[in-house]
Scaffold this active site. Structure first.
Site, mmCIF file in Angstrom:
data_model
loop_
_atom_site.group_PDB
_atom_site.id
_atom_site.type_symbol
_atom_site.label_atom_id
_atom_site.label_comp_id
_atom_site.label_asym_id
_atom_site.label_seq_id
_atom_site.Cartn_x
_atom_site.Cartn_y
_atom_site.Cartn_z
ATOM 1 N N ASP A 30 38.891 42.264 34.913
ATOM 2 C CA ASP A 30 39.896 41.646 35.790
ATOM 3 C C ASP A 30 39.315 40.327 36.301
ATOM 4 O O ASP A 30 38.179 40.299 36.780
ATOM 5 C CB ASP A 30 40.196 42.595 36.961
ATOM 6 N N ILE A 31 40.061 39.241 36.195
ATOM 7 C CA ILE A 31 39.535 37.947 36.663
ATOM 8 C C ILE A 31 39.668 37.799 38.188
ATOM 9 O O ILE A 31 39.189 36.834 38.761
ATOM 10 C CB ILE A 31 40.173 36.723 35.948
ATOM 11 N N HIS A 84 49.574 50.307 39.320
ATOM 12 C CA HIS A 84 50.741 49.881 40.092
ATOM 13 C C HIS A 84 51.504 48.924 39.200
ATOM 14 O O HIS A 84 51.046 48.605 38.110
ATOM 15 C CB HIS A 84 50.347 49.255 41.438
ATOM 16 N N HIS A 91 49.184 48.320 33.139
ATOM 17 C CA HIS A 91 47.734 48.170 33.185
ATOM 18 C C HIS A 91 47.133 49.244 34.082
ATOM 19 O O HIS A 91 47.707 49.605 35.091
ATOM 20 C CB HIS A 91 47.314 46.765 33.643
ATOM 21 N N HIS A 93 43.805 50.071 36.286
ATOM 22 C CA HIS A 93 42.597 49.512 36.890
ATOM 23 C C HIS A 93 41.487 50.559 36.826
ATOM 24 O O HIS A 93 41.711 51.720 37.163
ATOM 25 C CB HIS A 93 42.821 49.180 38.372
#
Ligand SMILES: [Zn+2]
Length: 130
Positions: A30-31, A84, A91, A93
């Site tokens: 994740d950026i 979410h 996606h 997390h």
């Protein structure tokens, strides 16, 4: 889907720090990480929700492998998963946690920032353990 950031990453139109890739899924850093080694697992095809993906078990298997690889590579205490729909492309997390699970907040509140070289190092470390 046009103008979808994850579709663009899947097509290689945007750069990313990939951890894993197969014909259906990609795991990448994740950026906007909330922890060191925060991973997103996305389907290559556009799906709105995680539960829209027919091969749901295969999808979560990549999340499981991402968790194990990141925990080992990053020496994390525990690993958290969440989903979410704030970005409208499914996606998962996968968040390595370094705080005590007893004292830890549900989610780290601060978005972290690492220089490009460090992101590449983190990705390489996790990739090796995948
Ligand atoms: Zn998409």
């Amino acid at each position: 889907m046009e103008n979808c950031i994850f579709c663009k990453i899947a097509k290689g139109e945007l750069p990313s720090y990939k951890i894993y890739e197969d014909d259906q899924f990609i795991a990448l850093l994740d950026i906007h990480p909330i922890s060191r080694g925060h991973i997103l697992v996305i389907p290559k095809q556009h799906h709105r929700w995680v539960h829209d993906i027919a091969s749901f078990g295969d999808y979560w298997e990549i999340a499981r492998k991402s968790a194990l690889a990141s925990q080992k590579a990053m020496n994390a205490q525990w690993v958290q998963y969440f989903t979410h729909g704030l970005i409208p492309h499914a996606h998962i997390h996968v968040v390595p946690r370094y705080d005590s699970i007893e004292k830890g907040r549900v989610l780290p509140e601060k978005v972290l920032s690492f220089p490009k070289e460090e992101m590449e190092e983190i990705a390489e470390k996790i990739r090796k353990g995948f």
